[in-house]
Design an enzyme around this catalytic site. Structure first.
Site, PDB file in Angstrom:
ATOM      1  N   GLY A  68       0.774  -1.233   0.000  1.00 37.96           N
ATOM      2  CA  GLY A  68       0.000   0.000   0.000  1.00 37.96           C
ATOM      3  C   GLY A  68       0.804   1.282   0.000  1.00 37.96           C
ATOM      4  N   VAL A  90       6.223   0.628   6.059  1.00 35.17           N
ATOM      5  CA  VAL A  90       7.256  -0.193   5.427  1.00 35.17           C
ATOM      6  C   VAL A  90       7.283   0.050   3.919  1.00 35.17           C
ATOM      7  CG1 VAL A  90       8.093  -2.556   5.036  1.00 35.17           C
ATOM      8  CG2 VAL A  90       7.127  -1.933   7.248  1.00 35.17           C
ATOM      9  N   CYS A  91       6.125   0.198   3.310  1.00 33.02           N
ATOM     10  CA  CYS A  91       6.090   0.460   1.865  1.00 33.02           C
ATOM     11  C   CYS A  91       6.769   1.782   1.533  1.00 33.02           C
ATOM     12  CB  CYS A  91       4.649   0.471   1.359  1.00 33.02           C
ATOM     13  SG  CYS A  91       3.801  -1.117   1.530  1.00 33.02           S
ATOM     14  N   THR A  92       6.542   2.789   2.357  1.00 26.45           N
ATOM     15  CA  THR A  92       7.170   4.081   2.133  1.00 26.45           C
ATOM     16  C   THR A  92       8.687   3.955   2.239  1.00 26.45           C
ATOM     17  OG1 THR A  92       5.219   5.292   2.879  1.00 26.45           O
ATOM     18  CG2 THR A  92       7.321   6.467   2.959  1.00 26.45           C
ATOM     19  N   LEU A 141       9.922   1.974  -0.986  1.00 28.06           N
ATOM     20  CA  LEU A 141       9.879   2.721  -2.240  1.00 28.06           C
ATOM     21  C   LEU A 141      10.802   3.934  -2.199  1.00 28.06           C
ATOM     22  CD1 LEU A 141       7.966   1.977  -4.747  1.00 28.06           C
ATOM     23  CD2 LEU A 141       7.525   0.745  -2.653  1.00 28.06           C
TER      24      LEU A 141
END
Length: 161
Positions: free
Chosen positions: A48, A53-55, A58
């Site tokens: 998402g 963690v995704c931030t 990426l």
């Protein structure tokens, strides 16, 4: 659900809508796997936009983009959110790689990485220039991801193979 592809498997072609921040403009287009033939491709599936963690993942890939591109690769981030969410995420974090929208999770399903509750397991696949899977990292719970240096090392192994 499909099984996760094995090293050496040819990855089935797909087309997804996506966008890439180019200066101040978020350029939307369709991204087609077969159009990348001849060049390695890093597919970074993440659950998402704007989650912790995704931030981190990426942002690290965006910060390491020059290193990955110098190894000859293109990097695509893929998640179930729509393009408006991707645009907001890219603008808010200054992300420079294309973010693709797999809203129906069709591509994630074809890679065997869908999961209850979180939608998909955080996964990174490196596809070689012939369209074959070279390397993969698939998490069970999604809290870890390979750093750009690990991806660059795998890309380097492609050029020396």
């Amino acid at each position: 659900m499909a099984s996760t592809p094995k090293t050496g498997d040819v990855i089935a072609d797909f087309r997804l809508p996506g966008g890439r921040l180019d200066g101040e403009t978020f350029r939307r287009a369709d991204y087609v796997l077969s159009a990348q033939r001849g060049r390695p491709l890093v597919l970074a599936f993440y659950p998402g936009d704007d989650t912790p963690v995704c931030t981190a993942q990426l942002c690290s890939y965006s910060d390491g983009l020059a290193e990955l591109e110098s190894a000859g690769a293109t990097v695509w981030g893929i998640s179930p959110q729509g393009l408006d969410s991707h645009e907001e995420f890219a603008r808010g974090r200054g992300l420079r790689m294309p973010l693709l929208s797999d809203e129906g999770r069709t591509v994630a399903k074809s890679f065997g990485i869908t999961a209850p509750l979180i939608g998909l397991r955080r996964s990174v696949f490196i596809v070689d220039g012939a369209g074959r899977l070279h390397w993969k990292h698939v998490t069970a719970l999604g809290a870890t991801y390979p750093p750009p240096a690990a991806l660059a090392a795998q890309l380097s192994a492609l050029t020396t193979a």
